[in-house]
Design an enzyme around this catalytic site. Structure first.
Site, PDB file in Angstrom:
ATOM      1  N   LYS A  34       1.457 -40.566 -12.527  1.00  0.00           N
ATOM      2  CA  LYS A  34       2.914 -40.542 -12.344  1.00  0.00           C
ATOM      3  C   LYS A  34       3.281 -39.673 -11.131  1.00  0.00           C
ATOM      4  CE  LYS A  34       3.389 -36.692 -15.577  1.00  0.00           C
ATOM      5  NZ  LYS A  34       3.553 -36.363 -16.999  1.00  0.00           N
ATOM      6  N   TYR A 280      15.334 -16.599  10.706  1.00  0.00           N
ATOM      7  CA  TYR A 280      16.755 -16.540  10.320  1.00  0.00           C
ATOM      8  C   TYR A 280      17.065 -15.249   9.576  1.00  0.00           C
ATOM      9  CZ  TYR A 280      17.771 -21.472  11.329  1.00  0.00           C
ATOM     10  OH  TYR A 280      17.985 -22.671  11.940  1.00  0.00           O
TER      11      TYR A 280
HETATM   12  C1  LIG Z   1       2.402 -35.842 -17.562  1.00  0.00           C
HETATM   13  C2  LIG Z   1       1.927 -36.243 -18.873  1.00  0.00           C
HETATM   14  C3  LIG Z   1       0.571 -36.098 -19.201  1.00  0.00           C
HETATM   15  C4  LIG Z   1      -0.427 -35.414 -18.297  1.00  0.00           C
HETATM   16  O1  LIG Z   1      -0.265 -34.012 -18.368  1.00  0.00           O
HETATM   17  P1  LIG Z   1      -1.197 -32.998 -17.558  1.00  0.00           P
HETATM   18  O2  LIG Z   1      -0.765 -31.678 -18.040  1.00  0.00           O
HETATM   19  O3  LIG Z   1      -0.900 -33.206 -16.106  1.00  0.00           O
HETATM   20  O4  LIG Z   1      -2.605 -33.311 -17.868  1.00  0.00           O
HETATM   21  C5  LIG Z   1       0.149 -36.617 -20.420  1.00  0.00           C
HETATM   22  N1  LIG Z   1       1.015 -37.211 -21.268  1.00  0.00           N
HETATM   23  C6  LIG Z   1       2.317 -37.343 -20.984  1.00  0.00           C
HETATM   24  C7  LIG Z   1       3.208 -38.007 -21.960  1.00  0.00           C
HETATM   25  C8  LIG Z   1       2.823 -36.858 -19.791  1.00  0.00           C
HETATM   26  O5  LIG Z   1       4.115 -36.981 -19.523  1.00  0.00           O
END
Ligand SMILES: *Cc1c(COP(=O)(O)O)cnc(C)c1O
Length: 416
Positions: A34, A280
């Site tokens: 994702k 800045y």
């Molecule tokens: C993002 C996510 C994961 C992965 O989590 P990590 O901590 O990056 O391993 C697993 N399950 C769900 C539902 C998520 O949203």
């Protein structure tokens, strides 16, 4: 091209994937890609992961899933944050994606869209999320019977998977995950009692893969219902081990290697005298005659402004502090203590660099190679930036903006 880029080692990604597979034991993996693979570039990462054997990928939305069209014939794609409207249900079905569902509305939209297809079409597989205590997504246990009624009457849908998400999997020796697993077991019992036979049961994240309180529990539950177990690692794929609190995490987590290196080059150099300021609002005043290098990266590239006067970069294998405020497109670093810095020198924001400060040209290259073995190199990780910024490495990595090109180091070409 403006010299700011992120190198993505697909070899390291695959090594991390294999390491996670081994650590996960009986459980399979849903490789979470994702948010553009946590900023690493989802299409290339998904492609490498599928070549390495991944059969499931996890994304947030239908839009993210459609960027993975090249791998979709070889891997299933789970839409982990549900759907927003009926048109999206249609798109998910059309694209053969697998939505996570929990709201009654999700099921209404999907059932309506699925029923509009030809009678011969296969039922649409969905994964039902159970809220076992995180209070974010998922059906609460009290609402589960109603949702199961809905699933029962939606003949065009099939309950392929049941999942939950743990809120504190990196806290070892605590009962939080055990309590969530107990709730999950209750939900699975209710689902089985209604005659549903899900094929897949999944839970957990990177931390779950490496903890004895996580993966075995999920595998056991899945075995009880004749389903296969899966875990959903994200961060660890990209080379960052969770920060565990307590004893009992597998040491294997330490062998993960960061996949992304964020680099730039020195584009200008100047000397300022003691008392003169930089940046800045003149938040930095030189205490001595100071040699300053300019790098063409700023907060528009995702370099958090909270690093102003607090962060550091690597130049010639040495740490050089960021001085003054980080600008939108530029940052000033103090290289007074790094000998021989020149225009065009590579600067590392995240990654490793060998120390070449004492020599130049061919000698430097040889020294770099020789010093690799003696450990004469410096590293900056996303954890280091996150600690200064008061955040987590996830946010540091995801925030590297689209303006920074991702350069994939092809399979077999990496430093491994
Ligand atoms: C993002 C996510 C994961 C992965 O989590 P990590 O901590 O990056 O391993 C697993 N399950 C769900 C539902 C998520 O949203």
């Amino acid at each position: 091209m403006r010299p700011v880029w992120a190198e993505i080692s697909l070899d390291r990604l695959i090594q991390n994937y294999h390491l996670l597979r081994d650590a996960g034991g009986d459980a399979g993996l849903i490789a979470v890609v994702k948010a553009n693979a946590y900023g690493h570039g989802a299409p290339a990462c998904a492609d490498a992961l599928v070549k390495a054997g991944a059969t499931w990928l996890g994304v947030t939305s239908v839009e993210e899933a459609v960027t993975l069209h090249a791998v979709r014939s070889a891997a299933r794609v789970l839409i982990m944050s549900g759907i927003w409207e009926e048109r999206e249900a249609e798109a998910a079905i059309e694209e053969r994606l697998t939505p996570v569902v929990w709201e009654p509305a999700h099921l209404e939209w999907l059932a309506a869209a699925a029923e509009r297809r030809s009678l011969a079409a296969q039922p649409v597989a969905v994964h039902l999320e159970i809220d076992t205590g995180m209070s974010r997504q998922g059906v609460q246990l009290a609402e589960l019977p109603g949702v199961l009624d809905q699933l029962e009457s939606a003949k065009a849908l099939s309950l392929e998977g049941v999942m939950t998400h743990f809120h504190s999997p990196e806290l070892l020796n605590e009962d939080a995950t055990k309590a969530q697993q107990a709730q999950f077991a209750l939900a699975l019992e209710m689902i089985a009692a209604r005659g549903f036979r899900p094929n897949v049961i999944h839970a957990g994240n990177s931390a779950t893969v490496f903890t004895s309180g996580g993966a075995p529990g999920i595998s056991e539950l899945a075995a009880k219902y004749g389903a296969s177990a899966m875990l959903r690692p994200g961060l660890a794929l990209y080379g960052y081990a969770p920060r565990f609190a307590g004893d009992g995490a597998l040491a294997a987590a330490e062998a993960l290697k960061p996949v992304l290196a964020w680099k730039t080059r020195v584009i200008s150099l100047r000397t300022i005298e003691a008392g003169e300021s930089a940046g800045y609002c003149a938040t930095f005043h030189a205490q001595r005659s100071s040699h300053l290098a300019l790098i063409p990266v700023g907060y528009a590239d995702g370099l958090n402004r909270l690093l102003s006067n607090r962060g550091a970069v690597l130049v010639r294998g040495r740490r050089a502090p960021m001085v003054g405020r980080i600008s939108m497109d530029l940052t000033i670093v103090d290289v007074t203590d790094v000998r021989g810095v020149e225009l065009g020198d590579e600067v590392v924001l995240i990654g490793e660099q060998h120390n070449t400060a004492q020599s130049s040209g061919l000698r430097a290259q040889k020294a770099g190679v020789r010093e690799q073995g003696s450990g004469n190199s410096e590293t900056i990780t996303a954890y280091e930036l996150a600690d200064v910024e008061g955040t987590i490495p996830y946010e540091v990595l995801c925030n590297i903006s689209a303006r920074v090109p991702r350069v994939n180091i092809a399979l077999g070409e990496g430093d491994a």
